[in-house]
Structure formats: structure tokens, C-alpha cells
Scaffold this active site. Structure first.
Site, PDB file in Angstrom:
ATOM      1  N   TRP A  62       8.078  26.773   1.956  1.00  0.00           N
ATOM      2  CA  TRP A  62       9.001  27.276   2.992  1.00  0.00           C
ATOM      3  C   TRP A  62       9.899  28.333   2.375  1.00  0.00           C
ATOM      4  O   TRP A  62      10.009  28.424   1.150  1.00  0.00           O
ATOM      5  CB  TRP A  62       9.828  26.136   3.574  1.00  0.00           C
ATOM      6  CG  TRP A  62      10.217  26.384   5.013  1.00  0.00           C
ATOM      7  CD1 TRP A  62      11.438  26.742   5.505  1.00  0.00           C
ATOM      8  CD2 TRP A  62       9.346  26.302   6.132  1.00  0.00           C
ATOM      9  NE1 TRP A  62      11.372  26.887   6.872  1.00  0.00           N
ATOM     10  CE2 TRP A  62      10.101  26.626   7.283  1.00  0.00           C
ATOM     11  CE3 TRP A  62       7.994  26.000   6.294  1.00  0.00           C
ATOM     12  CZ2 TRP A  62       9.559  26.657   8.561  1.00  0.00           C
ATOM     13  CZ3 TRP A  62       7.445  26.019   7.554  1.00  0.00           C
ATOM     14  CH2 TRP A  62       8.214  26.341   8.674  1.00  0.00           C
ATOM     15  N   ASP A 120      16.732  34.550   5.473  1.00  0.00           N
ATOM     16  CA  ASP A 120      17.505  34.842   6.678  1.00  0.00           C
ATOM     17  C   ASP A 120      17.294  33.781   7.747  1.00  0.00           C
ATOM     18  O   ASP A 120      16.496  32.850   7.569  1.00  0.00           O
ATOM     19  CB  ASP A 120      17.139  36.224   7.225  1.00  0.00           C
ATOM     20  CG  ASP A 120      15.704  36.279   7.748  1.00  0.00           C
ATOM     21  OD1 ASP A 120      14.819  35.597   7.179  1.00  0.00           O
ATOM     22  OD2 ASP A 120      15.464  36.993   8.734  1.00  0.00           O
ATOM     23  N   GLU A 169      13.850  33.075   8.705  1.00  0.00           N
ATOM     24  CA  GLU A 169      13.074  32.438   7.628  1.00  0.00           C
ATOM     25  C   GLU A 169      11.957  33.335   7.095  1.00  0.00           C
ATOM     26  O   GLU A 169      10.924  32.859   6.656  1.00  0.00           O
ATOM     27  CB  GLU A 169      12.488  31.101   8.112  1.00  0.00           C
ATOM     28  CG  GLU A 169      13.528  30.173   8.722  1.00  0.00           C
ATOM     29  CD  GLU A 169      12.974  28.818   9.092  1.00  0.00           C
ATOM     30  OE1 GLU A 169      13.504  27.820   8.595  1.00  0.00           O
ATOM     31  OE2 GLU A 169      12.014  28.762   9.884  1.00  0.00           O
ATOM     32  N   GLU A 170      12.202  34.641   7.109  1.00  0.00           N
ATOM     33  CA  GLU A 170      11.139  35.580   6.755  1.00  0.00           C
ATOM     34  C   GLU A 170      11.474  36.507   5.587  1.00  0.00           C
ATOM     35  O   GLU A 170      10.558  37.031   4.948  1.00  0.00           O
ATOM     36  CB  GLU A 170      10.802  36.465   7.969  1.00  0.00           C
ATOM     37  CG  GLU A 170      10.238  35.692   9.146  1.00  0.00           C
ATOM     38  CD  GLU A 170      10.055  36.567  10.372  1.00  0.00           C
ATOM     39  OE1 GLU A 170       9.153  36.273  11.181  1.00  0.00           O
ATOM     40  OE2 GLU A 170      10.811  37.550  10.535  1.00  0.00           O
ATOM     41  N   GLU A 208      10.880  28.667  23.681  1.00  0.00           N
ATOM     42  CA  GLU A 208      11.337  29.554  22.618  1.00  0.00           C
ATOM     43  C   GLU A 208      11.252  31.024  23.038  1.00  0.00           C
ATOM     44  O   GLU A 208      12.201  31.791  22.846  1.00  0.00           O
ATOM     45  CB  GLU A 208      10.486  29.338  21.369  1.00  0.00           C
ATOM     46  CG  GLU A 208      10.867  30.215  20.187  1.00  0.00           C
ATOM     47  CD  GLU A 208       9.973  29.947  18.986  1.00  0.00           C
ATOM     48  OE1 GLU A 208      10.510  29.577  17.925  1.00  0.00           O
ATOM     49  OE2 GLU A 208       8.732  30.117  19.104  1.00  0.00           O
TER      50      GLU A 208
END
Length: 464
Positions: free
Chosen positions: A131, A195, A198-199, A429
Site C-alpha cells: 500500500w 497523498d 494514495e497515489e 463513490e
């Protein structure tokens, strides 16, 4: 399922709206969002205090507890406890369970060996798969939320012992959650992290905004708790963060940059435009005039991002009667289950509704609108004759036109959400950029929390 009597937390739509129909819909959808948000807080089969990101367990699997998403959600819960549902025992139980769950995760052995671990299994154990870690925004948002709770809890119950034992003990090493979060933030804000999407690993405007707010409010709370040495240190770090934040403005592009000091992650974010900057101000503004919701650099960024999405998504340029559906950033490739083309996000569109309402409220606080070269294009959406250098006092017709335009603009984003929402009021989403139907994770907790805070801002009673 947690049972909450929503009749006692129904908001009053206090702002003037030219659209009674959308007012009715917003009020109804707010009640639905509260109910569905609570469905995702400690549902059956999860640990007490766990907040799941979504019930979706495949395509995509969001059945985890993200620190950031959970803290965003508890802001809504705590805001209720602090205002319309004071002394509500059910809410208090939820908050205390969250405190226990979160403190356990702070001390859990994790792959990053730090409080910046981004997500946990629903039983509170560490998620050990690959992750983007660490993510240092979650601890800051959590500290901000729990500080607000601590003040209110003491005021409502007179019980400072719980605060000292569970929230803030003023000791090092600490055994309390707020103190641990503030120590982590104050000592690690300069470090690169991933960030909110998550990238990308680097230093991020969003992360630093919420970190600064947590330290400003943490310093005040530390003083309240007689931890003056820590208060001074937190204040010093907050001042240094502000200096760093001011370097994110890109005058040539007319935008606040998203990330500095890129180290790794996706490389295709070339425009520098991102809804993260909007979210950073909504969640990170400390009420001190620095990067407020009507900040001219922020409004320039918001305008440029909205214009980009207006011409990017077919749901926007094929249906111009509705306000622009907002995505994360123009180059986005995440489509809700994999990678192809990115879509509008519900929480981002709701963020624009919240921004417009909060900008109008901030102008009322300021007592005037100052038109600059930076915010000119944004202001001209509501008053086309505006010129850089103009100053419109609160008693002027231009001021009234712009502020009313902001509230109407907020309603426009709510109308867009209404148009794309599922018939039962559930919010996922994303919306498919072409068809407009919900895609990605269903019943996204952050979508509900974002809608609620936008609704509260519309009502004139914004959450903290």
C-alpha cells in the site's frame, strides 16, 4: 445497526434559496445520508468503533477502516454531539468506541511502524498488504476532531478524568490518542508521505493544511491541559507549515499546486489541478484568515479545475443545464474498479457546494469582497462586470449579487448530485463520466459525510 432518532438532528435550511424543490431534496437526502453513514459505523462483524469505508467487498474491496475516512466521518458524529444532539448517549458511545479502536491501531504493529499507517482490517488488526504508506493526513484530522470532542465532553459532563486518561495526558511517552497524534504530526510534517488519493509520495498541500490546523488547535488545547511546553512547540511547527504552504501557489498557472518534492507514485498528473486543494481548505482552515474558503488563490484554483472538468466529462458537456460534476483531477485513470478513465466523484462535487457556501459566509464575516487578478474569473461567474481592484462593501448591490450567486451556485452542485443519485438516495463513490450512473464502491461513507457537511454549510451552520 445504530439507531439514531434523526428528528432530533434535522437541520434547518437557514440560507435563502431560490429553489424550494432542491431545498426539500437536500433536507431529505441529508437524513438519508445520516442513516446510511451510521450503517457504516461499527456494523455487525466489525470491532466496536470501527468505521468502514464502504460495505463493498469486491470490485472494489473497501471493507476496511481507513484512518482518514474514519476521522472525516467522526467529524460529523462529533459535530452532532457538540450541537444538535448534545448528551446523546448513543453518539457518546460511538465516539468513545472510536477512541478505543483508534488508540489500539496507534499501538498496533504495522508495516510502516508509525501512526501514519493508512488503513486497518475491520477487527482493528494491521493491514499488511502492499500500500501507499505512510499517509500523514489521517492523524491530523483525527486530532482536530477529538479536540473538539474533548472540549464539548468536559463542558457537557464535567468529567475531565476521561480526557486525561484516554485523550490527552500531556506525557511523553503518551498513552493517549490526541497527544500521540499531535506528537506524530509535529515531528513528521516535513517528511514525504502519500497523498489523500494514495497515489503520490511527496509533500502535499492537503496534508499540510490539515496538519497545520491540528497543530494550531492542538496548541490551544495543550495550553488548556497545562502542557505549555508542547503548546509552544506545536505553535512553532504550525508557523513553519504556513511558510511552506505559501510556496504552493503557482502564479503562472493560476493554481495552488498539489504536491512538492515528488519521490514516487503516478507520474501523469501534469496539470497540477486537483480537488485535494479544495478539500484541504475545507478541512484545514484554522479560522485565522490563512487559506480561508474565499482565499483568492483557492478560488482561482477552484475556477480552473471546474472549467477543466466542464469540457472533460460527457456528463457535463452533454448536459449543460446542470452544474459541473467534479472529479479528483483531470488526468485521473481510476474508474472505480480498475484503470481506464477517471470519473466525477460525489464527495468532490459536494465539496464544491460546501466551498461556495463557506466562501459566501466568509465574505459576510469580512464585510466586503475584494476582487483581485487571481479571483477575477471566479467572481465574474456571478457578476460579469467585476474588475480587478474592485471592492464591494456588504451594503452594495454587487456584493449581494455575488453572494446570492454563490448560494445559488452551491444549489447547482446539489442539483447535480440529485440528478445522478440513486433513486433510494444512496451515494456511491463515482458517477460514470459518460452515462452518469453510480460506479465504484457503493454506499461510500466519505460521500455521505461530505454531503452532510455541504448541507450543514448550506444551512448556515457549518460543521467545524
Amino acid at each position: 445497526m445504530v439507531q439514531i432518532r434523526f428528528s432530533i438532528i434535522t437541520i434547518a435550511l437557514g440560507v435563502v434559496s431560490i429553489n424550494a424543490q432542491i431545498s426539500t431534496w437536500v433536507a431529505n437526502e441529508t437524513s438519508i445520508s445520516y442513516a446510511k453513514m451510521y450503517n457504516n459505523i461499527q456494523p455487525a462483524g466489525t470491532a466496536a468503533g470501527c468505521v468502514i469505508a464502504s460495505p463493498s467487498i469486491s470490485n472494489p474491496d473497501y471493507y476496511y477502516s481507513w484512518v482518514r475516512d474514519s476521522a472525516m466521518t467522526l467529524k460529523v458524529v462529533i459535530n452532532q454531539y457538540n450541537t444538535t444532539s448534545a448528551s446523546n448517549s448513543t453518539l457518546l458511545s460511538i465516539i468513545k468506541n472510536y477512541v478505543t479502536f483508534s488508540r489500539n491501531t496507534q499501538t498496533e504493529s504495522t508495516p510502516c511502524s508509525c501512526i501514519g499507517e493508512p488503513k486497518f482490517n475491520v477487527d482493528g488488526s494491521a493491514y499488511t498488504g502492499a500500500w501507499g504508506r505512510p499517509q500523514n493526513d489521517g492523524p491530523a484530522i483525527r486530532a482536530t476532531a477529538l479536540i473538539k470532542f474533548a472540549y464539548s465532553y468536559i463542558a457537557q459532563t464535567g468529567d475531565k478524568s476521561y480526557v486525561l486518561s484516554a485523550l490527552y495526558d500531556g506525557k511523553l511517552p503518551t498513552s493517549t490518542i490526541i497527544k500521540a497524534d499531535l506528537e506524530y504530526v509535529s515531528n513528521n510534517w516535513r517528511s514525504v508521505c502519500y497523498d489523500l488519493w494514495e497515489e503520490v509520495e511527496g509533500n502535499h498541500f492537503f496534508t499540510m493544511m490539515v496538519q497545520r490546523r491540528s497543530l494550531i488547535e492542538g496548541a490551544a488545547f495543550a495550553t488548556y491541559m497545562d502542557d505549555t511546553g508542547a503548546a509552544n512547540y506545536y505553535s512553532e511547527q504550525a508557523a513553519d507549515i504556513l511558510t511552506a504552504l505559501k510556496t504552493f501557489w503557482n502564479l503562472e498557472a493560476g493554481t495552488i499546486e498539489t504536491t512538492q518534492n515528488y519521490t514516487q507514485g503516478v507520474k501523469y498528473k501534469s496539470s497540477g489541478l486537483d480537488c485535494a486543494q479544495i478539500l484541504g481548505v475545507l478541512h484545514g482552515y484554522a479560522g485565522d484568515g490563512q487559506f480561508s474558503p474565499n482565499n483568492d488563490e483557492l478560488l482561482s484554483t477552484a475556477y480552473n479545475l471546474k472549467q477543466k472538468f466542464a469540457s472533460l466529462y460527457p456528463v457535463n458537456y452533454n448536459n449543460s443545464s446542470y452544474a459541473t460534476a467534479i472529479g479528483r483531477y483531470p488526468e485521473d485513470e481510476y474508474d472505480g474498479t480498475g484503470t481506464s478513465e477517471g470519473n466525477p466523484w460525489i464527495l468532490c462535487t459536494a465539496a464544491y457546494a460546501e466551498l461556495y457556501s463557506k466562501a459566501a459566509m466568509q465574505y459576510d464575516i469580512d464585510g466586503a469582497i475584494y476582487v483581485t487578478a487571481n479571483n477575477l474569473n471566479f467572481i465574474k461567474q456571478f457578476y460579469s462586470s467585476a474588475s480587478s481592484g474592485d471592492v464591494y462593501s456588504s451594503s452594495s448591490s454587487q456584493y449581494t449579487t455575488i453572494v446570492n450567486g454563490l448560494y445559488s451556485g452551491a444549489d447547482g452542485f446539489f442539483e447535480t448530485i440529485s440528478y445522478h443519485a440513486n433513486t433510494d438516495g444512496s451515494l456511491g463513490e463515482e458517477w460514470d463520466r459518460t452515462t452518469g450512473y453510480n460506479v465504484g464502491a457503493h454506499d461510500l461513507t466519505w460521500s455521505y459525510a461530505s454531503f452532510i457537511t455541504a448541507s450543514l454549510a448550506r444551512s448556515g451552520t457549518p460543521a467545524f
